[in-house]
Write an enzyme that holds these catalytic residues in place. Structure first.
Site, PDB file in Angstrom:
ATOM      1  N   ILE A 109       0.185  -9.622  19.364  1.00  0.00           N
ATOM      2  CA  ILE A 109       1.443 -10.187  18.437  1.00  0.00           C
ATOM      3  C   ILE A 109       2.619  -9.987  18.976  1.00  0.00           C
ATOM      4  O   ILE A 109       3.507 -10.761  19.073  1.00  0.00           O
ATOM      5  CB  ILE A 109       1.273  -9.358  17.158  1.00  0.00           C
ATOM      6  CG1 ILE A 109       0.167  -9.537  16.389  1.00  0.00           C
ATOM      7  CG2 ILE A 109       2.713  -9.299  16.238  1.00  0.00           C
ATOM      8  CD1 ILE A 109      -0.245  -8.509  15.273  1.00  0.00           C
TER       9      ILE A 109
ATOM     10  N   CYS B  25       4.417  22.069  -3.569  1.00  0.00           N
ATOM     11  CA  CYS B  25       5.476  21.663  -4.150  1.00  0.00           C
ATOM     12  C   CYS B  25       6.232  23.051  -4.407  1.00  0.00           C
ATOM     13  O   CYS B  25       5.605  24.060  -4.440  1.00  0.00           O
ATOM     14  CB  CYS B  25       5.370  20.778  -5.160  1.00  0.00           C
ATOM     15  SG  CYS B  25       6.869  20.527  -6.238  1.00  0.00           S
TER      16      CYS B  25
ATOM     17  N   SER C  50      -3.711  -8.582  10.780  1.00  0.00           N
ATOM     18  CA  SER C  50      -4.746  -8.019   9.451  1.00  0.00           C
ATOM     19  C   SER C  50      -5.961  -8.673   9.760  1.00  0.00           C
ATOM     20  O   SER C  50      -6.137 -10.052   9.926  1.00  0.00           O
ATOM     21  CB  SER C  50      -4.179  -8.512   8.288  1.00  0.00           C
ATOM     22  OG  SER C  50      -5.172  -7.834   7.350  1.00  0.00           O
ATOM     23  N   SER C  51      -7.028  -7.911   9.418  1.00  0.00           N
ATOM     24  CA  SER C  51      -8.436  -8.373   9.348  1.00  0.00           C
ATOM     25  C   SER C  51      -8.723  -9.269   8.181  1.00  0.00           C
ATOM     26  O   SER C  51      -9.688  -9.882   7.955  1.00  0.00           O
ATOM     27  CB  SER C  51      -9.624  -7.353   9.734  1.00  0.00           C
ATOM     28  OG  SER C  51      -9.274  -6.481   8.412  1.00  0.00           O
TER      29      SER C  51
ATOM     30  N   HIS D 112       0.568  -1.232   0.148  1.00  0.00           N
ATOM     31  CA  HIS D 112      -0.048   0.022  -0.003  1.00  0.00           C
ATOM     32  C   HIS D 112       1.041   1.209  -0.040  1.00  0.00           C
ATOM     33  O   HIS D 112       0.382   2.219   0.416  1.00  0.00           O
ATOM     34  CB  HIS D 112      -1.028  -0.049   1.291  1.00  0.00           C
ATOM     35  CG  HIS D 112      -2.117  -0.924   0.982  1.00  0.00           C
ATOM     36  ND1 HIS D 112      -2.643  -1.535   2.130  1.00  0.00           N
ATOM     37  CD2 HIS D 112      -2.419  -1.795   0.060  1.00  0.00           C
ATOM     38  CE1 HIS D 112      -3.582  -2.353   1.805  1.00  0.00           C
ATOM     39  NE2 HIS D 112      -3.346  -2.808   0.638  1.00  0.00           N
TER      40      HIS D 112
END
Ligand code: APR
Length: 237
Positions: free
Chosen positions: A226, A142, A182-183, A114
């Protein structure tokens, strides 16, 4: 058992989502307790529509995300994965996250499906800037006058071809795929763990809530965070 799979596997791919960074202090998107999309409609702030027609909301959203990302840092779990790579226990990290924490923790061969929130790109001349610029007065402009957008994949955009190809090559060789945080609700990212499984890999999912692919997994761990699970598993290796 997973320790054996880790030791025996000749090609292990770690696949991560936003749940990998919540213990660093970043919110995820869909968990019941803190998910960003629990309070905000992604189409209104993180889409191509928002980029072109809702620019103030778009900028505020990404300013908030960049601030959080720069204020937080990788946790012990990111460092364990990098250590497993150095020890030859993990060969690749495929991530949906844009925070760059895997690389900061020392991982290489990180495939960002991503994109990255660390870089801004000018819509007009394509010049790139570090994300910190967004936090400055006039930081969305910019030097050429064009508008700067983060180099993340917005809803409505396709994922970077090169990343998709590399992820496919990794999953084709995988003997073990570890999904962390992650789902698995977002495609095409969620196709990659499935691809690994279909190619004969063992699939392990570590996630506090049920995921779309639990039925396919060889093992689901949903009762430990986790970071804790990685620490325990590392000690038992
Ligand atoms: N330990 C284990 N599981 C956790 C932890 C943790 N410490 N923290 C969160 N989780 C779990 C949550 O229960 C949730 O199911 O991680 C999962 C994260 O799922 P999502 O919030 O849907 O994040 P993700 O799967 O990465 O979303 C995919 O959606 O909005 C888009 O582009 C965005 O990359 C993102 C994509």
């Amino acid at each position: 058992m997973i320790q054996e799979w880790l030791r025996e596997s000749k090609h292990t791919v770690v696949f991560t989502g936003a749940g990998m960074s919540t213990e660093s202090g970043l919110p995820d998107f869909r968990s019941a307790s803190q998910g960003i999309w629990r309070g905000i409609d992604p189409a209104a702030c993180a889409s191509t529509y928002a980029l072109h027609h809702n620019r103030d909301v778009f900028v505020d959203f990404y300013r908030m995300r960049i601030k959080g990302m720069l204020a937080c840092q990788p946790h012990v779990g990111h460092r364990i994965i990098a250590d497993w790579q150095r020890r030859g226990l993990v060969q690749a990290v495929v991530t949906q996250n844009v925070d760059g924490y895997h690389q900061q923790a020392g991982s290489d061969n990180v495939i960002e499906l991503h994109g990255s929130l660390h870089t801004l790109r000018c819509l007009r001349c394509e010049q790139r800037y570090p994300a910190e610029r967004y936090l400055l007065e006039g930081g969305t402009q910019c030097e050429c006058g064009g508008f700067l957008r983060p180099e993340v994949v917005l809803f409505g955009e396709s994922l970077p071809e090169a990343a998709l190809l590399r992820a496919e090559q990794e999953m084709a060789q995988a003997e073990l795929c570890l999904v962390l945080g992650s789902s698995l609700q977002v495609s095409p990212a969620n196709l990659y763990p499935r691809m690994a499984k279909e190619n004969g890999a063992k699939l392990v999912i570590v996630n506090m809530e049920a995921t779309e692919l639990d039925y396919l997994a060889d093992q689901v761990i949903c009762d430990r965070k986790i970071g804790e699970w990685l620490l325990e598993t590392d000690k038992a290796l």
